[in-house]
Design a protein around this motif. Structure first.
Motif, PDB file in Angstrom:
ATOM      1  N   GLN A  44     -15.794   4.234  -4.908  1.00 13.00           N
ATOM      2  CA  GLN A  44     -14.942   3.696  -5.967  1.00 13.00           C
ATOM      3  C   GLN A  44     -15.652   2.635  -6.800  1.00 13.00           C
ATOM      4  O   GLN A  44     -15.287   2.394  -7.953  1.00 13.00           O
ATOM      5  N   HIS A  95      -1.379  -1.422  -4.148  1.00 11.74           N
ATOM      6  CA  HIS A  95      -2.637  -2.131  -4.375  1.00 11.74           C
ATOM      7  C   HIS A  95      -3.755  -1.247  -4.910  1.00 11.74           C
ATOM      8  O   HIS A  95      -4.763  -1.769  -5.389  1.00 11.74           O
ATOM      9  N   ASN A  96      -3.625   0.076  -4.786  1.00  6.08           N
ATOM     10  CA  ASN A  96      -4.755   0.934  -5.130  1.00  6.08           C
ATOM     11  C   ASN A  96      -4.314   2.249  -5.756  1.00  6.08           C
ATOM     12  O   ASN A  96      -3.199   2.732  -5.513  1.00  6.08           O
ATOM     13  N   SER A 113     -17.143  -0.605 -11.280  1.00  2.96           N
ATOM     14  CA  SER A 113     -16.142   0.205 -10.577  1.00  2.96           C
ATOM     15  C   SER A 113     -15.565   1.319 -11.448  1.00  2.96           C
ATOM     16  O   SER A 113     -15.441   1.194 -12.671  1.00  2.96           O
ATOM     17  N   GLY A 124       0.810  -1.203   0.000  1.00  3.27           N
ATOM     18  CA  GLY A 124       0.000   0.000   0.000  1.00  3.27           C
ATOM     19  C   GLY A 124       0.851   1.263   0.000  1.00  3.27           C
ATOM     20  O   GLY A 124       2.021   1.261   0.381  1.00  3.27           O
ATOM     21  N   TRP A 166     -12.456   2.343 -10.690  1.00  2.99           N
ATOM     22  CA  TRP A 166     -11.077   1.868 -10.789  1.00  2.99           C
ATOM     23  C   TRP A 166     -10.957   0.550 -10.050  1.00  2.99           C
ATOM     24  O   TRP A 166     -11.592   0.337  -9.017  1.00  2.99           O
ATOM     25  N   GLU A 167     -10.163  -0.364 -10.585  1.00  2.28           N
ATOM     26  CA  GLU A 167      -9.837  -1.624  -9.929  1.00  2.28           C
ATOM     27  C   GLU A 167      -8.401  -1.993 -10.281  1.00  2.28           C
ATOM     28  O   GLU A 167      -7.895  -1.620 -11.342  1.00  2.28           O
ATOM     29  N   GLY A 168      -7.765  -2.739  -9.397  1.00  5.46           N
ATOM     30  CA  GLY A 168      -6.438  -3.262  -9.681  1.00  5.46           C
ATOM     31  C   GLY A 168      -6.566  -4.603 -10.389  1.00  5.46           C
ATOM     32  O   GLY A 168      -6.620  -4.692 -11.616  1.00  5.46           O
TER      33      GLY A 168
END
Length: 383
Positions: free
Chosen positions: A216, A128-129, A287, A102, A289-291
């Motif tokens: 998000q 992660h984000n 979403s 993170g 945004w997503e990883g």
């Protein structure tokens, strides 16, 4: 960006026993599972592993043979950060590698260890984000990412856009993180058929979203797309859009759903998500945004038809097994309707999903990456 594991990546590390410090801040869901898996796999390889995290992350955690300790890293800057840096600096002197997860934990570890230099513990950071929100939130996130890029030996990221940012900020080494789907606990109980059926009571067309009820996740898009689908021509199967998950937006969502009479049902937190995924006609991610979205991976493994917003690392995660659209309500509604109204298209989407699910990474792939990146020897001066 460095390539992924090669054919020989699963060879065991050369027998060195390292002292590894795993560090994370606030973490839940897939991020928490990933942090615990890293600690567990490194300990299983007989390294001395200490996992430092907030108490809520460690509560009930299975870290395997790793030692654990409480470290209070909150989601925002605080006066306690100075004590965190001091502690990480002290522990870092005895560690061979610090692996932070993170932006907050990564930047604090980078400040504690200082710049890249001989004799310093290697610093690996997994991002992660991408901070989503107001201007200040985004600016703080960019600053934290810059600190990490300038001081970390290796940066792992969950999406190509994060990789581009890290390289632009001057990161020495960047590659995509391996994030396998964590197993879901069902407490040994088989889901009741009546409970599954009640999720879509009153609807013959079953749409499902599994998400935390937070900004998000694009919940405004979800409601707008549901409104468009509710206006489909007569003769189409009545639709119910079930949403499994909890979060701070629940109250506002309930008000809007009721006021507009939308065909959306909030299910709350569910322990039978795998069964819901198998029973749904279409699984939708809305979403912003997503990883590497865990729910998309779970839906692919279940062979469900998937429609998802083409954001962050979703396309790479889906591996061609999902219908990807722009994060717009009309695009989402159109893609869902095209599947629901065409049995052949729906069957084809399910076949592509199942094929992509078979290609998803597993914990052995994560172990390979940890051996190459976290346990790797320090590069020579020619780096």
């Amino acid at each position: 960006m460095s390539p992924g594991p090669g054919p020989g990546a699963r060879e065991r590390d050369g027998g060195r026993r390292l002292r590894v410090l795993e560090v994370c801040g606030s973490a839940a869901g897939g991020v928490r599972s990933h942090v615990l898996a890293c600690a567990r796999l490194l300990a299983a390889d007989r390294h001395d592993v200490v996992l430092l995290a907030p108490a809520e992350v460690l509560a009930g955690a299975d870290a395997g043979g790793a030692h654990t300790g409480v470290l209070r890293i909150g989601p925002r800057p605080s006066p306690g950060d100075a004590a965190v840096i001091a502690r990480l600096r002290r522990l870092g002197r005895r560690a061979d590698v610090v692996h932070a997860h993170g932006l907050r934990a990564g930047a604090l570890a980078a400040l504690a260890l200082g710049g890249r230099r001989p004799g310093r513990a290697r610093l690996v950071v997994t991002e992660h984000n991408l901070p989503v929100g107001g201007r200040l939130t985004v600016a703080v996130g960019e600053r934290l990412a810059a600190v990490i890029a300038q001081r970390a030996d290796h940066v792992l990221v969950v999406s190509p856009d994060l990789a581009r940012r890290a390289l632009e900020l001057g990161a020495a080494r960047v590659e995509l993180a391996v994030v396998p789907t964590p197993p879901r606990s069902t407490d040994g109980l088989a889901p009741r058929a009546s409970s599954i059926e009640s999720a879509w009571r009153g609807g013959r067309a079953r749409v499902l979203t599994v998400a935390r009820l937070a900004p998000q996740k694009g919940l405004d898009l979800l409601l707008e797309a549901a409104a468009l689908l509710a206006d489909r021509p007569e003769g189409r199967d009545p639709l119910v859009w079930a949403v499994a998950g909890e979060g701070p937006e629940r109250g506002a969502l309930e008000e809007r759903i009721g006021a507009r009479g939308l065909p959306v049902r909030l299910l709350g937190r569910r322990e039978d998500v795998p069964a819901l995924l198998e029973a749904a006609d279409v699984v939708v991610q809305t979403s912003l945004w997503e990883g590497q979205p865990i729910v998309v991976q779970e839906a692919l493994r279940a062979g469900a038809a998937v429609v998802a917003t083409d954001v962050g690392g979703t396309a790479q995660t889906a591996r061609g097994g999902a219908v990807l659209v722009e994060p717009r309500a009309q695009a989402l509604a159109g893609a869902v309707a095209a599947l629901l109204d065409d049995p052949g298209a729906l069957a084809g989407a399910r076949r592509r999903s199942a094929a992509a699910g078979a290609r998803l990474p597993d914990e052995e792939d994560l172990r390979d990456q940890l051996r190459r990146v976290v346990v790797a020897p320090r590069p020579g001066p020619g780096r």
